[in-house]
Design a protein around this motif. Sequence first.
Motif, PDB file in Angstrom:
ATOM      1  N   MET A   1       0.830  -1.206   0.000  1.00 59.45           N
ATOM      2  CA  MET A   1       0.000   0.000   0.000  1.00 59.45           C
ATOM      3  C   MET A   1       0.865   1.258   0.000  1.00 59.45           C
ATOM      4  O   MET A   1       0.654   2.173  -0.776  1.00 59.45           O
ATOM      5  CB  MET A   1      -0.932  -0.005   1.225  1.00 59.45           C
ATOM      6  CG  MET A   1      -1.879   1.179   1.279  1.00 59.45           C
ATOM      7  SD  MET A   1      -3.166   1.114  -0.020  1.00 59.45           S
ATOM      8  CE  MET A   1      -4.108   2.589   0.352  1.00 59.45           C
ATOM      9  N   ALA A   2       1.906   1.275   0.895  1.00 52.13           N
ATOM     10  CA  ALA A   2       2.773   2.451   0.959  1.00 52.13           C
ATOM     11  C   ALA A   2       3.413   2.701  -0.401  1.00 52.13           C
ATOM     12  O   ALA A   2       3.598   3.841  -0.807  1.00 52.13           O
ATOM     13  CB  ALA A   2       3.851   2.245   2.023  1.00 52.13           C
ATOM     14  N   ASP A   3       3.735   1.626  -1.096  1.00 47.86           N
ATOM     15  CA  ASP A   3       4.289   1.786  -2.435  1.00 47.86           C
ATOM     16  C   ASP A   3       3.226   2.227  -3.430  1.00 47.86           C
ATOM     17  O   ASP A   3       3.395   3.182  -4.163  1.00 47.86           O
ATOM     18  CB  ASP A   3       4.883   0.458  -2.918  1.00 47.86           C
ATOM     19  CG  ASP A   3       6.340   0.328  -2.503  1.00 47.86           C
ATOM     20  OD1 ASP A   3       6.739   1.041  -1.560  1.00 47.86           O
ATOM     21  OD2 ASP A   3       7.038  -0.484  -3.124  1.00 47.86           O
ATOM     22  N   SER A   4       2.112   1.502  -3.406  1.00 47.25           N
ATOM     23  CA  SER A   4       1.131   1.699  -4.473  1.00 47.25           C
ATOM     24  C   SER A   4       0.439   3.050  -4.372  1.00 47.25           C
ATOM     25  O   SER A   4       0.012   3.606  -5.375  1.00 47.25           O
ATOM     26  CB  SER A   4       0.111   0.567  -4.459  1.00 47.25           C
ATOM     27  OG  SER A   4      -0.605   0.604  -3.235  1.00 47.25           O
ATOM     28  N   ILE A   5       0.336   3.592  -3.160  1.00 46.08           N
ATOM     29  CA  ILE A   5      -0.380   4.861  -3.024  1.00 46.08           C
ATOM     30  C   ILE A   5       0.306   5.966  -3.811  1.00 46.08           C
ATOM     31  O   ILE A   5      -0.322   6.928  -4.239  1.00 46.08           O
ATOM     32  CB  ILE A   5      -0.521   5.255  -1.540  1.00 46.08           C
ATOM     33  CG1 ILE A   5      -1.602   6.321  -1.400  1.00 46.08           C
ATOM     34  CG2 ILE A   5       0.772   5.773  -0.955  1.00 46.08           C
ATOM     35  CD1 ILE A   5      -2.667   5.957  -0.456  1.00 46.08           C
ATOM     36  N   PRO A  65       0.412  11.582   1.571  1.00 45.29           N
ATOM     37  CA  PRO A  65      -0.267  10.435   2.180  1.00 45.29           C
ATOM     38  C   PRO A  65       0.553   9.919   3.363  1.00 45.29           C
ATOM     39  O   PRO A  65       1.791   9.932   3.312  1.00 45.29           O
ATOM     40  CB  PRO A  65      -0.299   9.392   1.054  1.00 45.29           C
ATOM     41  CG  PRO A  65       0.029  10.131  -0.203  1.00 45.29           C
ATOM     42  CD  PRO A  65       0.857  11.306   0.199  1.00 45.29           C
ATOM     43  N   PHE A  66      -0.100   9.489   4.410  1.00 43.28           N
ATOM     44  CA  PHE A  66       0.599   8.938   5.575  1.00 43.28           C
ATOM     45  C   PHE A  66      -0.297   7.842   6.155  1.00 43.28           C
ATOM     46  O   PHE A  66      -1.514   8.020   6.235  1.00 43.28           O
ATOM     47  CB  PHE A  66       0.850  10.039   6.619  1.00 43.28           C
ATOM     48  CG  PHE A  66       1.890   9.679   7.637  1.00 43.28           C
ATOM     49  CD1 PHE A  66       3.229   9.897   7.386  1.00 43.28           C
ATOM     50  CD2 PHE A  66       1.521   9.105   8.853  1.00 43.28           C
ATOM     51  CE1 PHE A  66       4.207   9.551   8.313  1.00 43.28           C
ATOM     52  CE2 PHE A  66       2.491   8.754   9.793  1.00 43.28           C
ATOM     53  CZ  PHE A  66       3.834   8.988   9.524  1.00 43.28           C
ATOM     54  N   PRO A  67       0.316   6.706   6.567  1.00 42.82           N
ATOM     55  CA  PRO A  67      -0.513   5.591   7.059  1.00 42.82           C
ATOM     56  C   PRO A  67      -1.282   5.985   8.321  1.00 42.82           C
ATOM     57  O   PRO A  67      -0.669   6.416   9.309  1.00 42.82           O
ATOM     58  CB  PRO A  67       0.495   4.487   7.375  1.00 42.82           C
ATOM     59  CG  PRO A  67       1.796   4.913   6.770  1.00 42.82           C
ATOM     60  CD  PRO A  67       1.751   6.387   6.580  1.00 42.82           C
ATOM     61  N   GLY A  68      -2.573   5.809   8.276  1.00 43.14           N
ATOM     62  CA  GLY A  68      -3.420   6.190   9.414  1.00 43.14           C
ATOM     63  C   GLY A  68      -3.042   5.455  10.688  1.00 43.14           C
ATOM     64  O   GLY A  68      -3.069   6.025  11.780  1.00 43.14           O
ATOM     65  N   SER A 143       8.647  -5.199   4.502  1.00 43.29           N
ATOM     66  CA  SER A 143       8.435  -5.999   3.277  1.00 43.29           C
ATOM     67  C   SER A 143       7.152  -6.821   3.408  1.00 43.29           C
ATOM     68  O   SER A 143       6.428  -6.996   2.442  1.00 43.29           O
ATOM     69  CB  SER A 143       9.650  -6.890   3.013  1.00 43.29           C
ATOM     70  OG  SER A 143      10.075  -7.484   4.216  1.00 43.29           O
ATOM     71  N   ASN A 144       6.885  -7.313   4.600  1.00 45.59           N
ATOM     72  CA  ASN A 144       5.619  -8.014   4.820  1.00 45.59           C
ATOM     73  C   ASN A 144       4.812  -7.195   5.825  1.00 45.59           C
ATOM     74  O   ASN A 144       5.325  -6.824   6.869  1.00 45.59           O
ATOM     75  CB  ASN A 144       5.829  -9.407   5.425  1.00 45.59           C
ATOM     76  CG  ASN A 144       6.889 -10.170   4.661  1.00 45.59           C
ATOM     77  OD1 ASN A 144       6.897 -10.151   3.440  1.00 45.59           O
ATOM     78  ND2 ASN A 144       7.811 -10.791   5.399  1.00 45.59           N
ATOM     79  N   GLY A 145       3.586  -6.961   5.529  1.00 44.00           N
ATOM     80  CA  GLY A 145       2.736  -6.294   6.515  1.00 44.00           C
ATOM     81  C   GLY A 145       2.758  -4.799   6.367  1.00 44.00           C
ATOM     82  O   GLY A 145       3.479  -4.225   5.544  1.00 44.00           O
ATOM     83  N   PRO A 146       1.937  -4.168   7.163  1.00 42.48           N
ATOM     84  CA  PRO A 146       1.738  -2.718   7.057  1.00 42.48           C
ATOM     85  C   PRO A 146       2.964  -1.950   7.554  1.00 42.48           C
ATOM     86  O   PRO A 146       3.819  -2.510   8.242  1.00 42.48           O
ATOM     87  CB  PRO A 146       0.539  -2.476   7.976  1.00 42.48           C
ATOM     88  CG  PRO A 146       0.562  -3.585   8.959  1.00 42.48           C
ATOM     89  CD  PRO A 146       1.170  -4.770   8.263  1.00 42.48           C
ATOM     90  N   PRO A 147       3.058  -0.683   7.209  1.00 38.81           N
ATOM     91  CA  PRO A 147       4.185   0.133   7.685  1.00 38.81           C
ATOM     92  C   PRO A 147       4.125   0.289   9.198  1.00 38.81           C
ATOM     93  O   PRO A 147       3.057   0.222   9.791  1.00 38.81           O
ATOM     94  CB  PRO A 147       3.974   1.484   6.981  1.00 38.81           C
ATOM     95  CG  PRO A 147       2.565   1.501   6.539  1.00 38.81           C
ATOM     96  CD  PRO A 147       2.128   0.079   6.365  1.00 38.81           C
ATOM     97  N   SER A 148       5.280   0.488   9.796  1.00 38.83           N
ATOM     98  CA  SER A 148       5.292   0.668  11.252  1.00 38.83           C
ATOM     99  C   SER A 148       5.935   2.010  11.590  1.00 38.83           C
ATOM    100  O   SER A 148       6.706   2.572  10.819  1.00 38.83           O
ATOM    101  CB  SER A 148       6.041  -0.484  11.918  1.00 38.83           C
ATOM    102  OG  SER A 148       7.324  -0.642  11.349  1.00 38.83           O
TER     103      SER A 148
END
Lengths: 514, 514
Positions: A1-5, A65-68, A143-148
């Motif tokens: 998602m972080a990439d694709s956004i 954009p920033f991960p909620g 690489s796996n899972g949402p950003p932290s």
Amino acid sequence: MADSIYADYPPNLSAAQQEYLVTTIKDWAIQNGLAVRPAPTALPANADPNRVLATNAPVTIFPSPFPGSCFEEAKALQTIYNQLYAAITCNEDWLGKIIEDLVDVDDFVANLWKTHLEVKKEGYVQNLSLGLFRSDYMAHVNSNGPPSLKQVEFNTISSSFGGLSALVRSLHEELLTSPSGSPISYPPHPLFDSNLPPENTAVETLSGGLAAAHTAYGSSKSSPALPLCILFVVQEGERNLFDQLALSKRLSQVHKIPVFRLPSNRILDDTLIPSSNPSRPLVYKPPHSPDTAFEVTTVYLRAYYAPDEYKSSRDWEARTHMERSAAIKCPTVLNQLSGCKKIQQVLAEPTGPDHLTSFMKDISPALIERLRETFAPQYDLSTDGQGRELALNPETAMKHVLKPQREGGGNNIYKSEIPGFLRSIPEKDWKGWVLMELINPAPNATNVALRNDGEVLRGNVISELGVYGTILWNADGNILHNDQGGWLLRTKGKEVNEGGVAAGFSSLDSILLY
Amino acid sequence: MADSIYADYPPNLSAAQQEYLVTTIKDWAIQNGLAVRPAPTALPANADPNRVLATNAPVTIFPSPFPGSCFEEAKALQTIYNQLYAAITCNEDWLGKIIEDLVDVDDFVANLWKTHLEVKKEGYVQNLSLGLFRSDYMAHVNSNGPPSLKQVEFNTISSSFGGLSALVRSLHEELLTSPSGSPISYPPHPLFDSNLPPENTAVETLSGGLAAAHTAYGSSKSSPALPLCILFVVQEGERNLFDQLALSKRLSQVHKIPVFRLPSNRILDDTLIPSSNPSRPLVYKPPHSPDTAFEVTTVYLRAYYAPDEYKSSRDWEARTHMERSAAIKCPTVLNQLSGCKKIQQVLAEPTGPDHLTSFMKDISPALIERLRETFAPQYDLSTDGQGRELALNPETAMKHVLKPQREGGGNNIYKSEIPGFLRSIPEKDWKGWVLMELINPAPNATNVALRNDGEVLRGNVISELGVYGTILWNADGNILHNDQGGWLLRTKGKEVNEGGVAAGFSSLDSILLY
């Protein structure tokens, strides 16, 4: 998602669209005080002898954009972070042990520590401390899972940009919604649909902290009693003053508290501590009203945070003068020292004692774990051990950054350059550096920046989220006020590893959560 | 009183007091949008290639004393003045007779009149007109008795400084009251005790007028229907834009009306009247959003008021284009013409027909007399008569000023210079000039001005009070909205007889009533 956004963000701009946005932003910025003074070196000599000119603060044209999930976590942890740094400041033994180890590689830390010892010897007369903090993070791509959420640094002195950051949020909100009913300021993009930057209460939160200290100070310790005020100690020729004025405006207008600005080089001229008064009130005598005197409840430092501001012993004298006074300091010398990079390294050292738990006995283990999760691993280089191994091995060095402990002590050293750099300096100086695992921001993040000279730059960027918090506590560790609110997104061109926003190398930004 | 109030006003300033006030005002101005763009000629070449710089508007450091009776009278008369100028604009016969007499000495008036005739021939499609007016006065010192209110001029187009003037009032209020509880920004003075400038609702009043027109326009005349907007037609490179932005900000934020700014040279590029639509809606196509179109309800002219703005026939074409459209004009060509100096002279001619009563049949004679009292006597010079006698007699000339009817037609001629000047020009041109009895402002009025380059000037000054009004009416003379509110005090150095505020020769001021 972080990439694709970022695949199609931000939208492209035609020449007419860019011209419209640039014109609108330049004008909005001046109309609303989203401004800075230009650097004198950016203007021809004698272009502005009376220093009247201003320009827009450097801003991004689009919100980023920033991960909620990361944003919410940063806010959720802020009051815990406030409490942690208050607790560290209260634990002089723990803090002193680390600081004393730095004295021979960091003369700035050495002088701050000396200032504390000097005042301690005489005896402190104010047991309240105020912190206006900002915890800075990146959204780390896994690489796996949402950003932290990973902490870059924690600021305990002169945490800036709360005032301007709230304005950037308003600017982007207005662009997203105007004109009313038919928003066309930006080209259409799915991320803009029913999406606004989250509210930004930085000004309310930070001035609320100052007001809480002012109230907690109590009544005048002078006789006869003097009217009370807050003193903003500022740098002479400060260019980022409109950021500071956003706070003093709210203190004046909403809290009805007198606020004065005092350049640090005037402290010894315009303030005094009556020698006859053992309570040591800090008395401010405004030069523009020689018959009047105010008693300072709270000294808010927007100066004296960096070594190069102490040009002579007179500056240290001024700092000591404030420290020994009855005014509540934001921050105290000890609280400033708690913000050292070395302290953050000790907290983030993956092996070794669990400092977090010992500092926050009343916080649940689950919450402490969440806080610990925001640390990127950091290592000591003073002795043999994991840190030196990781730094000197070219393969593991690739995942790290070497940061100088000393403010203004040089630039960060990255990846492959670490082993060679360390070998080029005496081993005894290695303890002046901290090794930190690199945080990986979204590699394809892009934005368009409007610099404060009006130049427009588009390119890959790295964004840092700052979350503001404020805490008022006493030397026994009792907390009188602990609040969080407001944020900063600072976005830098990727080629820039360091640099202040006001210098034009990085921009103030806002957020669209996803 | 008018003399004595200035005996010790404003208070003297020490160097430290002046420095404090100048610094505070410079910073306050940028923080709050009390700003102008600097003249490109005031900066070294290439100092600001992207036009990002701004500076404080020129302001007085102190508010100026102004007689309360004159201020209240000006406010009380404003809606009557609004009505008078609406009625004049409706009476094409009366207006046309005066205008046609000017055609051979004033080609600007001639071209405006031609524009009207051209549209009239085709037929107007909009019978509503909007006025945003400003009536300018001085407090005239009488040897016996209190000062009286005398009109300097009445503006029917591009009445400016409402936005900045409201800000100057806030600035002076803040200086008078800060810091909270112990106001010491100014040195003490009896006039400051419990005295604040009167409220200034210029922004609310002027944007309220524009909003009333927008609403009265009704629904879209296009098919399919288009979203509606207000268009601010502005000068390219406008330096006083923050004054205008104060109005558009309120229209956007409070009235939720889309507002666009359009430089006058872009009118023919970015607007069109579909030839197929007999209602002639004015359609605006924003270049930054090529797929969108708005229908303009109201054209607000902050351009095209001066002859030198019509650089070619294309400008007259653009003006005609707007005039023939269905948009409500603020102002129409006829309403602009009603603001000619010549019209004001005819109204103020001491002998001759009672125009006021014929224009305002529903207004009480007492109120009409109060309005007439604000006229300084003005005389026609086109034929033999009292005007020529007063102008050519060196003794009576001493009490008069000769004003060119034509905007930009030259400077005013004062007192002893009048007879010689008239004899130096052909007698056929005398009708291009208006003779007006001089108004006597307080001779010892003094203030301190901060120019927009940061220079500080102290000296004798002359102040003009402007009062804002707005009126919406239709061609039958029915009034849909008639309001007054807000004011401007413009203070000039006494050596300056003419000059715009933005040029730095005069300053924006506020008022302390006495």
